[in-house]
Write a protein that holds these residues in place. Structure first.
Motif, PDB file in Angstrom:
ATOM      1  N   ILE A 194     -72.434 127.934  21.149  1.00 31.11           N
ATOM      2  CA  ILE A 194     -71.537 126.559  21.274  1.00 31.11           C
ATOM      3  C   ILE A 194     -70.157 127.072  20.649  1.00 31.11           C
ATOM      4  CG2 ILE A 194     -73.272 124.777  21.368  1.00 31.11           C
ATOM      5  CD1 ILE A 194     -72.929 124.399  18.499  1.00 31.11           C
ATOM      6  N   LYS A 195     -69.111 126.183  20.430  1.00 33.43           N
ATOM      7  CA  LYS A 195     -68.036 126.495  20.053  1.00 33.43           C
ATOM      8  C   LYS A 195     -67.344 125.211  19.566  1.00 33.43           C
ATOM      9  CE  LYS A 195     -65.407 126.395  24.311  1.00 33.43           C
ATOM     10  NZ  LYS A 195     -64.822 127.240  25.396  1.00 33.43           N
ATOM     11  N   ASP A 196     -66.041 125.133  18.898  1.00 34.20           N
ATOM     12  CA  ASP A 196     -65.254 124.317  18.422  1.00 34.20           C
ATOM     13  C   ASP A 196     -65.940 123.696  17.019  1.00 34.20           C
ATOM     14  OD1 ASP A 196     -63.448 124.627  20.568  1.00 34.20           O
ATOM     15  OD2 ASP A 196     -64.545 123.634  21.845  1.00 34.20           O
ATOM     16  N   VAL A 197     -66.560 124.470  16.488  1.00 29.55           N
ATOM     17  CA  VAL A 197     -67.515 123.897  15.205  1.00 29.55           C
ATOM     18  C   VAL A 197     -66.679 123.977  13.990  1.00 29.55           C
ATOM     19  CG1 VAL A 197     -69.513 123.960  13.936  1.00 29.55           C
ATOM     20  CG2 VAL A 197     -69.616 124.260  16.419  1.00 29.55           C
ATOM     21  N   ALA A 198     -66.771 122.838  13.110  1.00 29.55           N
ATOM     22  CA  ALA A 198     -66.245 123.028  11.600  1.00 29.55           C
ATOM     23  C   ALA A 198     -67.027 122.066  11.044  1.00 29.55           C
ATOM     24  CB  ALA A 198     -64.814 122.480  11.715  1.00 29.55           C
ATOM     25  N   TYR A 199     -67.483 122.209   9.700  1.00 27.56           N
ATOM     26  CA  TYR A 199     -68.135 121.137   8.984  1.00 27.56           C
ATOM     27  C   TYR A 199     -67.192 120.786   7.795  1.00 27.56           C
ATOM     28  CZ  TYR A 199     -69.503 125.194   6.037  1.00 27.56           C
ATOM     29  OH  TYR A 199     -69.418 126.345   5.207  1.00 27.56           O
ATOM     30  N   GLN A 200     -67.521 119.631   7.384  1.00 24.64           N
ATOM     31  CA  GLN A 200     -66.812 118.949   6.297  1.00 24.64           C
ATOM     32  C   GLN A 200     -67.740 118.214   5.313  1.00 24.64           C
ATOM     33  OE1 GLN A 200     -64.855 115.630   8.526  1.00 24.64           O
ATOM     34  NE2 GLN A 200     -62.914 117.047   8.875  1.00 24.64           N
ATOM     35  N   ALA A 201     -67.504 118.076   4.089  1.00 25.34           N
ATOM     36  CA  ALA A 201     -68.511 117.909   2.975  1.00 25.34           C
ATOM     37  C   ALA A 201     -67.431 117.812   1.810  1.00 25.34           C
ATOM     38  CB  ALA A 201     -69.617 118.773   2.683  1.00 25.34           C
ATOM     39  N   ASN A 202     -68.020 117.148   0.604  1.00 22.22           N
ATOM     40  CA  ASN A 202     -67.550 117.628  -0.831  1.00 22.22           C
ATOM     41  C   ASN A 202     -68.430 118.750  -1.378  1.00 22.22           C
ATOM     42  OD1 ASN A 202     -69.233 116.080  -2.658  1.00 22.22           O
ATOM     43  ND2 ASN A 202     -68.618 114.465  -1.560  1.00 22.22           N
ATOM     44  N   THR A 203     -67.779 119.196  -2.186  1.00 22.02           N
ATOM     45  CA  THR A 203     -68.437 120.456  -3.217  1.00 22.02           C
ATOM     46  C   THR A 203     -69.938 120.018  -3.529  1.00 22.02           C
ATOM     47  OG1 THR A 203     -66.446 121.574  -3.508  1.00 22.02           O
ATOM     48  CG2 THR A 203     -68.660 122.071  -4.804  1.00 22.02           C
ATOM     49  N   GLN A 204     -70.020 118.828  -4.307  1.00 21.34           N
ATOM     50  CA  GLN A 204     -71.242 118.408  -4.899  1.00 21.34           C
ATOM     51  C   GLN A 204     -72.236 118.183  -4.059  1.00 21.34           C
ATOM     52  OE1 GLN A 204     -70.757 115.591  -7.866  1.00 21.34           O
ATOM     53  NE2 GLN A 204     -72.514 115.947  -9.030  1.00 21.34           N
ATOM     54  N   GLU A 205     -71.919 117.360  -2.725  1.00 19.49           N
ATOM     55  CA  GLU A 205     -72.768 116.869  -1.807  1.00 19.49           C
ATOM     56  C   GLU A 205     -73.377 118.113  -0.994  1.00 19.49           C
ATOM     57  OE1 GLU A 205     -71.157 115.375   2.123  1.00 19.49           O
ATOM     58  OE2 GLU A 205     -71.645 113.532   1.083  1.00 19.49           O
ATOM     59  N   PHE A 206     -72.331 119.081  -0.754  1.00 15.53           N
ATOM     60  CA  PHE A 206     -72.740 120.073   0.112  1.00 15.53           C
ATOM     61  C   PHE A 206     -73.732 120.879  -0.780  1.00 15.53           C
ATOM     62  CE2 PHE A 206     -72.009 124.658   1.113  1.00 15.53           C
ATOM     63  CZ  PHE A 206     -72.418 124.783   2.556  1.00 15.53           C
ATOM     64  N   TRP A 207     -73.608 121.275  -2.061  1.00 14.27           N
ATOM     65  CA  TRP A 207     -74.468 122.343  -2.711  1.00 14.27           C
ATOM     66  C   TRP A 207     -75.750 121.449  -3.155  1.00 14.27           C
ATOM     67  CZ3 TRP A 207     -74.297 127.269  -2.247  1.00 14.27           C
ATOM     68  CH2 TRP A 207     -73.003 127.671  -1.847  1.00 14.27           C
ATOM     69  N   ASN A 208     -75.998 120.283  -3.050  1.00 14.27           N
ATOM     70  CA  ASN A 208     -77.123 119.427  -3.174  1.00 14.27           C
ATOM     71  C   ASN A 208     -77.919 119.260  -2.137  1.00 14.27           C
ATOM     72  OD1 ASN A 208     -77.684 118.012  -5.848  1.00 14.27           O
ATOM     73  ND2 ASN A 208     -75.361 118.163  -5.747  1.00 14.27           N
ATOM     74  N   SER A 209     -77.225 119.679  -0.649  1.00 15.26           N
ATOM     75  CA  SER A 209     -77.843 119.619   0.517  1.00 15.26           C
ATOM     76  C   SER A 209     -78.486 121.087   0.639  1.00 15.26           C
ATOM     77  CB  SER A 209     -76.956 119.153   1.581  1.00 15.26           C
ATOM     78  OG  SER A 209     -76.090 120.357   2.140  1.00 15.26           O
ATOM     79  N   CYS A 210     -78.539 121.896  -0.248  1.00 16.20           N
ATOM     80  CA  CYS A 210     -79.069 123.169   0.022  1.00 16.20           C
ATOM     81  C   CYS A 210     -80.513 123.178  -0.084  1.00 16.20           C
ATOM     82  CB  CYS A 210     -78.576 124.255  -1.284  1.00 16.20           C
ATOM     83  SG  CYS A 210     -79.146 125.804  -1.103  1.00 16.20           S
ATOM     84  N   ALA A 211     -81.249 123.554   0.988  1.00 18.03           N
ATOM     85  CA  ALA A 211     -82.642 123.332   1.306  1.00 18.03           C
ATOM     86  C   ALA A 211     -83.376 124.502   1.250  1.00 18.03           C
ATOM     87  CB  ALA A 211     -82.891 122.566   2.350  1.00 18.03           C
TER      88      ALA A 211
END
Length: 544
Positions: free
Chosen positions: A479-496
């Motif tokens: 697929i294409k035209d992809v970008a992701y958005q987050a804030n730093t703390q939220e993003f790294w807490n989603s590390c699974a």
């Protein structure tokens, strides 16, 4: 240089022009690169002249850096060579403390008389600065090492390889891309050798020989019917290695949806794959916005680490020293002092280091004469430390510097610069294939792309090079035209989940900008492929 320029030299035809001015020095014949320069005994004599002159004028501390910087840039486009630049820069930088303040002066007239005069100017600058000082410099103690040396452990000195061989390689890369159906291709090999001699009143005389290499390309394919186009950059890395990096071995190849490389690089194979990728990208459907589990390859994740972990843990940024130029940091001292600030999930362990072989930041000693090492920044998801140098160490209760001081040339004063900052691999066996099997709705992202992040390194958006949709544990297609958005703390807490050490690879930046006047340094960031759950993905092609 703008901070965003560091990602890669996307317009390689102008690649040399995008580098800091110091890198050029004086144009020289490439055969000069094989000369050893001045003898180490002469360097010690010059250093002692500077140290003695500074002390005689009232300096309580002084250090001297005698630097010879060699640079070679070979750039091509399609069937022609665009530029070959060979430069050398040589001079002396002297830093002192007098009346409790820093002073600095430099000269490219490397004689005993001129070096002594430069030392005296540095002391005069320090004394002038002292008239407006708020408090005196507090310098962490540092033992002297005597006469020591360190060298990047290379197998092939890039500067011994004939320019013709480099040109032939690049033109063969371009030819392979054109035969693969791309419309435009540019490629480059950038090589740097820093020969640095450091001496200080602490009693150190340190001789270092540092090598870095950056082979890269960019391909573009156009759909003539629609006028649309797609690009793909090299998946090779800038490295702290010699020319052997361009001789990939079977054990260096990481096969899968896309071929990647661990310790060495096959530029020809990568460009052939890139030609296939841009053809597929033109035909790929556009992403549907929404929440996805992201599988991020190290060739992509290094940049997210750089912007959202490495920069906000720079202590000078935390203290506001960078506020005028490139922002501050949300990781304020109160969060560190609490000892329990939740930066990420318990899987997130981030280490700063100046030692990892092959990395851009690997040196034996920093530009303050501190022996380099490793330390934790994030431990089990908790902020535990920053990056600090000798005059910052007391602020966070350290009795010594962490060895991350650097100047881009002899003519620039050294200051706190980012070491290698890397996410540690998972402790349990886990392959990328096994990670994908557990994803119902996700996107697998390979390669770094455009990005944006706020002045506190908190809210961000990242793109990439190649994107694959994951459905019910299987790759469904590009697929294409992809970008992701987050804030730093939220993003790294989603590390699974984090793949194990067998997947660990380095990415990096050849010229990360910082400071006023601006300086550049080279830095690597390592990781294994990592999963982040429930991240917001947008479609970059849709108009708002």
């Amino acid at each position: 240089m703008k901070r965003k320029d560091f990602i890669q030299l996307s317009a390689m035809g102008l690649g040399a022009l995008a580098l800091p001015k110091f890198a050029f020095g004086n144009p020289v014949d490439p055969s000069r690169f094989l000369n050893d320069g001045i003898d180490v005994k002469v360097k010690k004599q010059l250093a002692d002249v500077a140290l003695n002159a500074a002390k005689a004028k009232g300096a309580t501390y002084a250090d001297v850096r005698i630097g010879r910087y060699l640079n070679q840039f070979v750039t091509t486009r399609e069937t022609r060579v665009q530029n070959i630049a060979n430069t050398e820069s040589f001079g002396v930088g002297i830093r002192v403390i007098a009346n409790g303040c820093w002073g600095f002066a430099a000269t490219n007239n490397v004689t005993k008389e001129e070096v002594a005069k430069a030392a005296e100017r540095a002391v005069a600058v320090a004394k002038a600065n002292s008239k407006v000082k708020a408090e005196p410099v507090q310098l962490a103690p540092q033992q002297g090492y005597g006469e020591v040396s360190w060298k990047t452990p290379i197998e092939i000195n890039t500067f011994t390889v004939p320019v013709k061989d480099k040109v032939d390689l690049l033109l063969s890369v371009n030819d392979a891309a054109l035969k693969g159906g791309v419309n435009f291709v540019n490629s480059a090999i950038l090589a740097i050798n820093e020969q640095k001699y450091f001496a200080s009143t602490d009693g150190s005389y340190i001789d270092q020989d540092i090598h870095r290499l950056f082979p890269t390309f960019n391909v573009t394919k156009i759909d003539r019917a629609s006028g649309k186009f797609e690009t793909r950059k090299s998946l090779g890395n800038p490295v702290g290695m010699g020319y052997e990096y361009l001789s990939a071995r079977p054990q260096d190849k990481v096969t899968g949806i896309i071929t990647r490389y661990r310790d060495r690089y096959d530029m020809l194979e990568d460009v052939r794959n890139a030609a296939i990728d841009v053809e597929q990208k033109l035909k790929a459907p556009s992403v549907q916005p929404g929440k996805y589990d992201l599988i991020l390859d190290p060739s992509h994740l290094w940049l997210t680490i750089h912007e959202s972990v490495a920069h906000p843990t720079e202590l000078d940024r935390v203290l506001g020293y960078e506020a005028n130029y490139a922002g501050t940091s949300f990781l304020t001292l109160d969060k560190w002092k609490s000892g329990k600030f939740n930066f990420g999930s318990k899987l997130v362990n981030v280490v700063a280091d100046k030692l990892q072989p092959g990395s851009l930041g690997a040196v034996g000693y920093d530009d303050e004469g501190v022996q380099c090492g490793q330390w934790d920044l994030i431990k089990d998801g908790v902020l535990v430390n920053y990056q600090a140098i000798r005059d910052q160490a007391h602020i966070i209760g350290l009795k010594h510097s962490q060895g991350c001081c650097y100047a881009q040339s002899w003519a620039d004063v050294q200051f706190q610069r980012m070491p290698n900052v890397s996410l540690q691999p998972g402790k349990d066996p886990l392959s990328v294939d096994d990670m994908i099997k557990n994803v119902e709705k996700g996107i697998y992202i390979i390669g770094d792309g455009s990005f944006s992040i706020d002045q506190q390194r908190y809210n961000f958006q990242f793109g990439g090079q190649v994107f694959y949709e994951i459905k019910n544990g299987k790759i469904a297609g590009m697929i294409k035209d992809v970008a992701y958005q987050a804030n730093t703390q939220e993003f790294w807490n989603s590390c699974a989940a984090i793949a194990d050490k067998s997947d660990y690879r380095l990415g990096g930046a050849f010229n990360d900008g910082k400071g006023q006047p601006g300086q550049s340094n080279a830095v690597s960031h390592g990781s294994s492929t990592t999963r982040f759950n429930g991240v917001n993905v947008i479609n970059t092609a849709r108009k708002i």
